[in-house]
Enzyme design. Sequence first.
Site, PDB file in Angstrom:
ATOM      1  N   ARG A   1     -34.502  27.595  33.932  1.00 25.37           N
ATOM      2  CA  ARG A   1     -35.649  28.220  32.982  1.00 25.37           C
ATOM      3  C   ARG A   1     -35.868  27.112  32.116  1.00 25.37           C
ATOM      4  NH1 ARG A   1     -36.462  33.479  29.075  1.00 25.37           N
ATOM      5  NH2 ARG A   1     -34.450  32.007  27.883  1.00 25.37           N
TER       6      ARG A   1
ATOM      7  N   ARG B   1     -45.297   8.322  15.657  1.00 24.79           N
ATOM      8  CA  ARG B   1     -46.509   9.122  15.393  1.00 24.79           C
ATOM      9  C   ARG B   1     -47.897   9.059  16.052  1.00 24.79           C
ATOM     10  NH1 ARG B   1     -49.960  13.172  13.130  1.00 24.79           N
ATOM     11  NH2 ARG B   1     -49.450  15.388  13.304  1.00 24.79           N
TER      12      ARG B   1
ATOM     13  N   LYS C   1     -40.850  28.360  27.064  1.00 28.73           N
ATOM     14  CA  LYS C   1     -40.130  28.325  26.059  1.00 28.73           C
ATOM     15  C   LYS C   1     -40.144  26.966  24.982  1.00 28.73           C
ATOM     16  CE  LYS C   1     -35.724  31.063  25.091  1.00 28.73           C
ATOM     17  NZ  LYS C   1     -36.630  32.162  24.560  1.00 28.73           N
TER      18      LYS C   1
ATOM     19  N   LEU D   1     -42.905  35.313  28.612  1.00 24.86           N
ATOM     20  CA  LEU D   1     -42.049  34.942  28.663  1.00 24.86           C
ATOM     21  C   LEU D   1     -41.104  35.488  29.485  1.00 24.86           C
ATOM     22  CD1 LEU D   1     -39.993  31.887  28.601  1.00 24.86           C
ATOM     23  CD2 LEU D   1     -38.817  33.510  26.847  1.00 24.86           C
TER      24      LEU D   1
END
Length: 287
Positions: A52, A100, A149, A207
Amino acid sequence: MSRIAYVNGQYVPHKDAAIHVEDRGYQFADGVYEVCEVWKDNIVDMPRHLDRLGRSLSELRIGWPMARKALEFVLAETVRRNKVHNGMVYVQVTRGVSRRDHFFPPQDVAPSIVVTARASSPAAAEKQAEAGISVVSFPENRWPRVDIKTVALLPNVLAKQHAKEAGGKEAWYVDADGNVTEGGSTNAWIVTRDNKLVTRPAESGILKGITRAAVLDLAKKEGLSFEERAFSLEEAYGAREAFVTAASTLVMPVVKIDDTVIGNGHPGMVATRLRQLFHTVTDLKAV
């Protein structure tokens, strides 16, 4: 004993573990994670968790931080160095450190990785399971890709805090159709009046829980009747039993949803039995 963390190639004291301020996990929640149970000196279902993890990385176009075999070693070594016999091992991978900018960084920017482990009390978990927990419903407000996830868990934090302030241990998200999707950090289940296990399909909207998959394997092994379908909050109120599943809770009975007592207000026989037999269907990797 001082805890040890693995950070980008080094095992360091937990108190000194740090990632650069411009890590994209911090700046953008641009990363994914996995949590495996540690049970009696074994990492539980590590192959499924790493499968996963690989899918989550692929969906976000983040590279593996190291070879999979090497990561298996790091997980086990982090557990060993922390002398965790029962508990959790956590791995987080982000897109790495870069100036950033919303655009992906240059391809030579390496992913960042953190692995930590901590002990938990099996006795305390069993005591909670013997009493059961309360859950509190909360409107679904997350992005559609909850199948990945990611570390972007602010909606989950707010839902679980709402549940805590209402006297619950977990929140159950409810979609616009009145159906339960999943918990703030768990998958949701009910046992109907005719003793059928029901949990929402993991094709979209939830999920694909590793513990959820093991419970489905166990249900098949035990010959239990089950359905993967949506169920409404109202159906859950009238269920014979309810429970949640996750690596951090295993099979945890639910005895109250909002203001409604489920069944007789005590953990049900199905959830209790599934919890007792859970590790008979899991892959165990000794550390």
